[in-house]
Write a protein that holds these residues in place. Structure first.
Motif, PDB file in Angstrom:
ATOM      1  N   THR A 175      -1.656  -1.218  -4.049  1.00 52.24           N
ATOM      2  CA  THR A 175      -2.878  -0.147  -3.599  1.00 52.24           C
ATOM      3  C   THR A 175      -2.173   1.217  -3.299  1.00 52.24           C
ATOM      4  N   ALA A 176      -3.136   2.150  -3.526  1.00 54.88           N
ATOM      5  CA  ALA A 176      -2.789   3.656  -3.272  1.00 54.88           C
ATOM      6  C   ALA A 176      -4.197   4.545  -3.044  1.00 54.88           C
ATOM      7  N   PHE A 177      -4.158   5.296  -2.631  1.00 51.35           N
ATOM      8  CA  PHE A 177      -5.165   6.476  -2.719  1.00 51.35           C
ATOM      9  C   PHE A 177      -4.510   7.587  -3.338  1.00 51.35           C
TER      10      PHE A 177
ATOM     11  N   ASN B  77      -8.710   8.420  -6.547  1.00 50.69           N
ATOM     12  CA  ASN B  77      -9.331   7.705  -5.370  1.00 50.69           C
ATOM     13  C   ASN B  77      -8.517   6.515  -5.158  1.00 50.69           C
ATOM     14  N   LYS B  78      -9.206   5.298  -4.590  1.00 48.26           N
ATOM     15  CA  LYS B  78      -8.730   4.152  -4.174  1.00 48.26           C
ATOM     16  C   LYS B  78      -8.262   3.493  -5.416  1.00 48.26           C
ATOM     17  N   ILE B  79      -7.114   2.941  -5.723  1.00 50.96           N
ATOM     18  CA  ILE B  79      -6.834   2.084  -7.015  1.00 50.96           C
ATOM     19  C   ILE B  79      -6.335   0.632  -6.419  1.00 50.96           C
ATOM     20  N   THR B  80      -6.421  -0.406  -6.828  1.00 45.97           N
ATOM     21  CA  THR B  80      -5.709  -1.624  -6.682  1.00 45.97           C
ATOM     22  C   THR B  80      -5.166  -2.219  -8.076  1.00 45.97           C
TER      23      THR B  80
ATOM     24  N   ASP C 169       1.011  -1.254   0.073  1.00 47.98           N
ATOM     25  CA  ASP C 169      -0.046   0.095   0.141  1.00 47.98           C
ATOM     26  C   ASP C 169       0.914   1.350  -0.187  1.00 47.98           C
TER      27      ASP C 169
ATOM     28  N   GLU D 203      -1.657   7.529   0.545  1.00 41.83           N
ATOM     29  CA  GLU D 203      -1.973   8.546  -0.347  1.00 41.83           C
ATOM     30  C   GLU D 203      -0.998   9.160  -0.864  1.00 41.83           C
TER      31      GLU D 203
ATOM     32  N   LYS E 170      -4.650  11.432  -4.866  1.00 34.56           N
ATOM     33  CA  LYS E 170      -5.440  12.441  -4.436  1.00 34.56           C
ATOM     34  C   LYS E 170      -5.801  13.200  -5.768  1.00 34.56           C
TER      35      LYS E 170
END
Length: 156
Positions: A142-144, A120-123, A56, A59, A146
């Protein structure tokens, strides 16, 4: 017509009864031993064990490139050969893995770069194709992401 059928029947009878050798007598003991050894080895597979199955990034700013390293170890009984590593999209690039066989007990690693696209949230999934019993393993990032601040300013 009867003569032709009778002749063909006689020919077939001669062909099937002329082979008096037993096929079992033709088998050499060395070939049986070699086949048994081959079969024993073929049931042994490498096992790939990752230090992490998911990373992860937390952000991140839009369009900011980030990268991580996935380490793995061959915990199986045969050499591990990774034939390919692919990601679920072009924004994620796996690289720097060895295509050489990895002996049992040895370790390796590969890098995954993500270009920060999306919002937003990516996987994203990365599929590792290897000579394991399953044939492939999956790791994830994963990451968020912005929103891009330059796009927000353009709207104002």
């Amino acid at each position: 017509m009867k003569k032709i059928i009778l002749s063909l029947s006689a020919l077939c009878l001669v062909a099937f009864t002329s082979c008096k050798e037993n096929a079992a007598q033709k088998i050499e003991e060395s070939n049986v031993a070699a086949a048994a050894e081959r079969d024993a080895v073929s049931s042994k597979f490498p096992v790939i064990e990752f230090d992490k199955k998911e990373h992860d990034f937390g952000e991140i700013e839009a369009k900011t490139a980030v990268e991580t390293v996935f380490s793995y170890k061959n915990t199986g009984d045969a050499p591990l050969v990774i034939t390919d590593i692919k990601s679920s999209c072009g924004c994620t690039v796996p690289q720097d893995w060895s295509r050489e066989p990895l002996a049992p007990g040895d370790s390796g690693k590969f890098t995954v770069k993500f270009n920060g696209s999306g919002s937003n949230k990516i996987t994203k999934t990365i599929t590792v194709t290897a000579n394991t019993e399953k044939g492939s393993e999956i790791v994830k990032i994963t990451a968020f992401v912005k929103p891009d601040p330059t796009k927000a300013e353009a709207k104002s």
